[in-house]
Design a protein around this motif. Sequence first.
Motif, PDB file in Angstrom:
ATOM      1  N   VAL A  48      -6.918 -45.189-121.104  1.00 37.51           N
ATOM      2  CA  VAL A  48      -6.951 -46.631-120.821  1.00 37.51           C
ATOM      3  C   VAL A  48      -8.346 -47.081-120.424  1.00 37.51           C
ATOM      4  N   GLY A  49      -9.094 -46.139-119.780  1.00 40.59           N
ATOM      5  CA  GLY A  49     -10.433 -46.468-119.288  1.00 40.59           C
ATOM      6  C   GLY A  49     -10.438 -46.943-117.853  1.00 40.59           C
ATOM      7  N   ILE A  50      -9.467 -46.421-117.070  1.00 37.42           N
ATOM      8  CA  ILE A  50      -9.390 -46.778-115.650  1.00 37.42           C
ATOM      9  C   ILE A  50      -9.251 -45.500-114.829  1.00 37.42           C
ATOM     10  N   LYS A  51      -9.338 -45.638-113.520  1.00 40.27           N
ATOM     11  CA  LYS A  51      -9.159 -44.496-112.626  1.00 40.27           C
ATOM     12  C   LYS A  51      -7.667 -44.267-112.365  1.00 40.27           C
ATOM     13  N   ASP A  52      -7.341 -43.039-111.926  1.00 39.42           N
ATOM     14  CA  ASP A  52      -5.951 -42.718-111.598  1.00 39.42           C
ATOM     15  C   ASP A  52      -5.390 -43.707-110.587  1.00 39.42           C
ATOM     16  N   SER A  53      -6.176 -43.979-109.580  1.00 42.67           N
ATOM     17  CA  SER A  53      -5.717 -44.865-108.504  1.00 42.67           C
ATOM     18  C   SER A  53      -5.386 -46.262-109.031  1.00 42.67           C
TER      19      SER A  53
ATOM     20  N   GLY B 156       3.849 -34.726-126.299  1.00 41.17           N
ATOM     21  CA  GLY B 156       5.092 -34.678-125.540  1.00 41.17           C
ATOM     22  C   GLY B 156       4.884 -35.209-124.137  1.00 41.17           C
ATOM     23  N   TYR B 157       5.954 -35.609-123.508  1.00 38.87           N
ATOM     24  CA  TYR B 157       5.882 -36.215-122.174  1.00 38.87           C
ATOM     25  C   TYR B 157       5.376 -35.227-121.120  1.00 38.87           C
ATOM     26  N   GLN B 158       5.948 -34.033-121.108  1.00 38.86           N
ATOM     27  CA  GLN B 158       5.634 -33.063-120.052  1.00 38.86           C
ATOM     28  C   GLN B 158       4.177 -32.629-120.068  1.00 38.86           C
ATOM     29  N   SER B 159       3.571 -32.572-121.253  1.00 39.03           N
ATOM     30  CA  SER B 159       2.214 -32.032-121.382  1.00 39.03           C
ATOM     31  C   SER B 159       1.116 -33.043-121.076  1.00 39.03           C
ATOM     32  N   VAL B 160       1.491 -34.295-120.900  1.00 41.52           N
ATOM     33  CA  VAL B 160       0.501 -35.339-120.635  1.00 41.52           C
ATOM     34  C   VAL B 160       0.432 -35.625-119.129  1.00 41.52           C
ATOM     35  N   THR B 161      -0.778 -35.725-118.608  1.00 42.37           N
ATOM     36  CA  THR B 161      -0.960 -36.004-117.188  1.00 42.37           C
ATOM     37  C   THR B 161      -1.321 -37.470-116.979  1.00 42.37           C
ATOM     38  N   VAL B 162      -1.120 -37.922-115.754  1.00 40.67           N
ATOM     39  CA  VAL B 162      -1.506 -39.286-115.394  1.00 40.67           C
ATOM     40  C   VAL B 162      -3.011 -39.470-115.583  1.00 40.67           C
TER      41      VAL B 162
ATOM     42  N   MET C 203      -5.525 -64.803-130.568  1.00 40.08           N
ATOM     43  CA  MET C 203      -4.840 -63.536-130.288  1.00 40.08           C
ATOM     44  C   MET C 203      -4.640 -63.382-128.774  1.00 40.08           C
ATOM     45  N   THR C 204      -3.410 -63.037-128.384  1.00 38.70           N
ATOM     46  CA  THR C 204      -3.120 -62.872-126.966  1.00 38.70           C
ATOM     47  C   THR C 204      -3.771 -61.599-126.436  1.00 38.70           C
ATOM     48  N   LYS C 205      -4.479 -61.727-125.332  1.00 37.00           N
ATOM     49  CA  LYS C 205      -5.146 -60.570-124.736  1.00 37.00           C
ATOM     50  C   LYS C 205      -4.119 -59.696-124.027  1.00 37.00           C
ATOM     51  N   ARG C 206      -4.170 -58.392-124.287  1.00 38.40           N
ATOM     52  CA  ARG C 206      -3.243 -57.476-123.648  1.00 38.40           C
ATOM     53  C   ARG C 206      -3.643 -57.264-122.195  1.00 38.40           C
ATOM     54  N   ASN C 207      -2.656 -57.191-121.304  1.00 36.27           N
ATOM     55  CA  ASN C 207      -2.964 -56.893-119.908  1.00 36.27           C
ATOM     56  C   ASN C 207      -2.985 -55.379-119.704  1.00 36.27           C
ATOM     57  N   THR C 208      -3.469 -54.973-118.539  1.00 32.26           N
ATOM     58  CA  THR C 208      -3.652 -53.542-118.274  1.00 32.26           C
ATOM     59  C   THR C 208      -2.337 -52.791-118.333  1.00 32.26           C
ATOM     60  N   ARG C 209      -1.277 -53.373-117.857  1.00 37.43           N
ATOM     61  CA  ARG C 209       0.035 -52.725-117.871  1.00 37.43           C
ATOM     62  C   ARG C 209       0.465 -52.407-119.309  1.00 37.43           C
ATOM     63  N   GLU C 210       0.278 -53.344-120.210  1.00 33.36           N
ATOM     64  CA  GLU C 210       0.647 -53.126-121.615  1.00 33.36           C
ATOM     65  C   GLU C 210      -0.214 -52.033-122.250  1.00 33.36           C
ATOM     66  N   ILE C 211      -1.495 -52.017-121.907  1.00 30.08           N
ATOM     67  CA  ILE C 211      -2.398 -51.001-122.454  1.00 30.08           C
ATOM     68  C   ILE C 211      -1.996 -49.614-121.956  1.00 30.08           C
ATOM     69  N   ILE C 212      -1.609 -49.521-120.691  1.00 30.47           N
ATOM     70  CA  ILE C 212      -1.153 -48.242-120.134  1.00 30.47           C
ATOM     71  C   ILE C 212       0.054 -47.733-120.907  1.00 30.47           C
TER      72      ILE C 212
ATOM     73  N   LYS D 269      -1.447 -48.617-109.427  1.00 31.83           N
ATOM     74  CA  LYS D 269      -1.200 -49.994-109.018  1.00 31.83           C
ATOM     75  C   LYS D 269      -0.187 -50.665-109.938  1.00 31.83           C
ATOM     76  N   HIS D 270      -0.047 -50.102-111.137  1.00 30.92           N
ATOM     77  CA  HIS D 270       0.852 -50.683-112.134  1.00 30.92           C
ATOM     78  C   HIS D 270       2.152 -49.881-112.286  1.00 30.92           C
ATOM     79  N   PHE D 271       2.057 -48.566-112.115  1.00 31.17           N
ATOM     80  CA  PHE D 271       3.233 -47.700-112.234  1.00 31.17           C
ATOM     81  C   PHE D 271       3.208 -46.666-111.116  1.00 31.17           C
ATOM     82  N   ALA D 272       4.331 -46.487-110.465  1.00 33.18           N
ATOM     83  CA  ALA D 272       4.396 -45.572-109.327  1.00 33.18           C
ATOM     84  C   ALA D 272       4.276 -44.107-109.741  1.00 33.18           C
ATOM     85  N   SER D 273       4.632 -43.806-110.994  1.00 30.92           N
ATOM     86  CA  SER D 273       4.620 -42.417-111.465  1.00 30.92           C
ATOM     87  C   SER D 273       4.659 -42.382-112.983  1.00 30.92           C
ATOM     88  N   LYS D 274       4.485 -41.188-113.525  1.00 32.58           N
ATOM     89  CA  LYS D 274       4.600 -41.021-114.973  1.00 32.58           C
ATOM     90  C   LYS D 274       6.034 -41.290-115.415  1.00 32.58           C
ATOM     91  N   GLN D 275       6.997 -40.917-114.568  1.00 36.54           N
ATOM     92  CA  GLN D 275       8.403 -41.186-114.879  1.00 36.54           C
ATOM     93  C   GLN D 275       8.650 -42.687-115.001  1.00 36.54           C
TER      94      GLN D 275
END
Length: 211
Positions: A35-40, A22-28, A1-10, A44-50
């Motif tokens: 995901v089990g990671i810190k905001d910071s 909904g999109y608006q009600s969810v925060t970073v 089984m291929t291991k998912r990377n952090t970007r895919e899990i996000i 590193k993987h996505f510049a914003s929620k958008q």
Amino acid sequence: MTKRNTREIILEEALNLFAVKGYQSVTVKEIAKAVGIKDSSLYKHFASKQAIYDTLLAWMNQKFEETVSFYRLPQGEMESVAREYGRNDLVWLKKACEAVFLFFLKDPQASKFRRMLTIEQYKNKDAAKTLYNWFFNDAILFQTDLFREMIRQGSFRDGPPQIIALQFYGPFYTLLCQYDMMPEKEEEALALLMAHIEQFASIYQTRNEEH
């Protein structure tokens, strides 16, 4: 089984949250926690929620194109696409419609993305536009052009193409919404869809030895 990377899990965890709240009600922060990671670390993987939303949209478009290719649904110039639809029999048409219907009803990502758009359409112009294009405008425009060309080629009875498109697509989307939360009734939904396609074909499709 291929291991998912952090970007895919996000992406997957963000979509899980978007589909419920909904999109608006969810925060970073909520996405990072799921995901089990810190905001910071998420930034590193996505510049914003958008950026996450934009990536999900591109992902969904790619998955749909892959589905179309996998089931060998006609693509390209409308003249050749219409000829292909006119040449194939009702069994083929049913399989093609079933593939698209089940993609939006059961595909884990596609069904959640559709739910997110449905929730968000009244709060987010981008979501409303995407929902409109995916499930209404693009579908109706394509089918209108398809039926117009099939009428011209003689594989469809004469009639107003846009109205014919609405008659074909209306039950498709209605069934999608009706059975969205009832996965145990998939067979019932498909039976109704197939009955609709048979009735529609009996009204509009012409058949002769050449076709």
